[in-house]
Design a protein around this motif. Structure first.
Motif, PDB file in Angstrom:
ATOM      1  N   LEU A 101       0.831  -1.203   0.000  1.00 49.20           N
ATOM      2  CA  LEU A 101       0.000   0.000   0.000  1.00 49.20           C
ATOM      3  C   LEU A 101       0.868   1.258   0.000  1.00 49.20           C
ATOM      4  CD1 LEU A 101      -2.937   0.863   0.003  1.00 49.20           C
ATOM      5  CD2 LEU A 101      -2.857   0.889   2.485  1.00 49.20           C
ATOM      6  N   LEU A 102       1.954   1.226   0.722  1.00 49.56           N
ATOM      7  CA  LEU A 102       2.883   2.363   0.742  1.00 49.56           C
ATOM      8  C   LEU A 102       3.499   2.584  -0.649  1.00 49.56           C
ATOM      9  CD1 LEU A 102       4.207   4.458   2.644  1.00 49.56           C
ATOM     10  CD2 LEU A 102       6.058   2.816   2.960  1.00 49.56           C
ATOM     11  N   LEU A 103       3.891   1.500  -1.311  1.00 51.75           N
ATOM     12  CA  LEU A 103       4.441   1.617  -2.661  1.00 51.75           C
ATOM     13  C   LEU A 103       3.397   2.144  -3.644  1.00 51.75           C
ATOM     14  CD1 LEU A 103       6.558  -1.668  -2.870  1.00 51.75           C
ATOM     15  CD2 LEU A 103       7.402   0.684  -2.650  1.00 51.75           C
ATOM     16  N   ILE A 104       2.155   1.698  -3.511  1.00 52.61           N
ATOM     17  CA  ILE A 104       1.076   2.206  -4.365  1.00 52.61           C
ATOM     18  C   ILE A 104       0.872   3.696  -4.121  1.00 52.61           C
ATOM     19  CG2 ILE A 104      -1.433   2.143  -4.731  1.00 52.61           C
ATOM     20  CD1 ILE A 104      -1.244  -0.901  -4.343  1.00 52.61           C
ATOM     21  N   PHE A 105       0.874   4.093  -2.861  1.00 52.75           N
ATOM     22  CA  PHE A 105       0.697   5.500  -2.513  1.00 52.75           C
ATOM     23  C   PHE A 105       1.770   6.360  -3.184  1.00 52.75           C
ATOM     24  CE2 PHE A 105       1.877   9.075   0.248  1.00 52.75           C
ATOM     25  CZ  PHE A 105       0.682   9.779   0.252  1.00 52.75           C
ATOM     26  N   PHE A 106       3.039   5.969  -3.027  1.00 51.99           N
ATOM     27  CA  PHE A 106       4.118   6.750  -3.630  1.00 51.99           C
ATOM     28  C   PHE A 106       4.084   6.681  -5.161  1.00 51.99           C
ATOM     29  CE2 PHE A 106       6.154   6.360   0.635  1.00 51.99           C
ATOM     30  CZ  PHE A 106       6.146   7.718   0.911  1.00 51.99           C
TER      31      PHE A 106
END
Length: 167
Positions: free
Chosen positions: A7-12
């Motif tokens: 989810l963090l990678l998707i956000f960035f």
């Protein structure tokens, strides 16, 4: 790991794509905005970008999960549970249920929340400003229940977050 680091990678990734869209002036890449009038073409572009980003994240997570350290971590976390049915229920039902619900909610919030709130609020501020400007005075401005003036604190917070100075 997929629902946290993923989810963090998707956000960035989304933030990076939106930055590129601003720099290149590509309106189709502005996630959550589908044009005026709304265009299915823009929706498909954004959906394709998101799915491409999601596939890249899944590949990265798969590579990370294949590391041997996760066996040690799994044994440590699951050590209090000895019954195979309990372990299976926790791993296959309880954790995915909560994590997927959380991931859906956070992803939706990332994609839509800022644009829905900020654009709608700024639009209402502009409408009220034009009504007051056209009437010449605040007292003469006919304001219905639906068009009531916004709270000054709410206006200043939005304007400050939008980069407007003096509030």
């Amino acid at each position: 790991m997929d629902s946290s680091l993923g989810l963090l990678l998707i956000f960035f990734g989304i933030r990076f794509l939106q930055h590129v869209a601003r720099v290149k002036n590509w309106e189709s890449f502005n996630f959550g905005e589908y044009g005026k009038p709304e265009s299915i073409r823009i929706w498909f572009i954004q959906c394709g970008l998101y799915l491409s980003l999601l596939c890249c994240v899944k590949i990265v997570i798969t590579l990370l999960i294949s590391l041997d350290i996760w066996r040690v971590i799994t044994k440590f976390i699951m050590s209090p549970f000895t019954d195979p049915r309990t372990i299976l229920t926790i791993v296959m039902l309880i954790i995915p249920l909560f994590i997927n619900a959380l991931m859906f909610w956070v992803t939706d919030d990332i994609l839509m929340h800022r644009s829905r709130h900020r654009v709608g609020l700024i639009r209402r501020i502009k409408q009220q400003y034009h009504k007051i400007q056209q009437s010449g005075r605040l007292e003469d401005s006919p304001i219905s229940d639906e068009d009531e003036l916004l709270n000054l604190d709410e206006i200043s917070t939005i304007l400050q977050s939008s980069g407007v100075q003096g509030f």
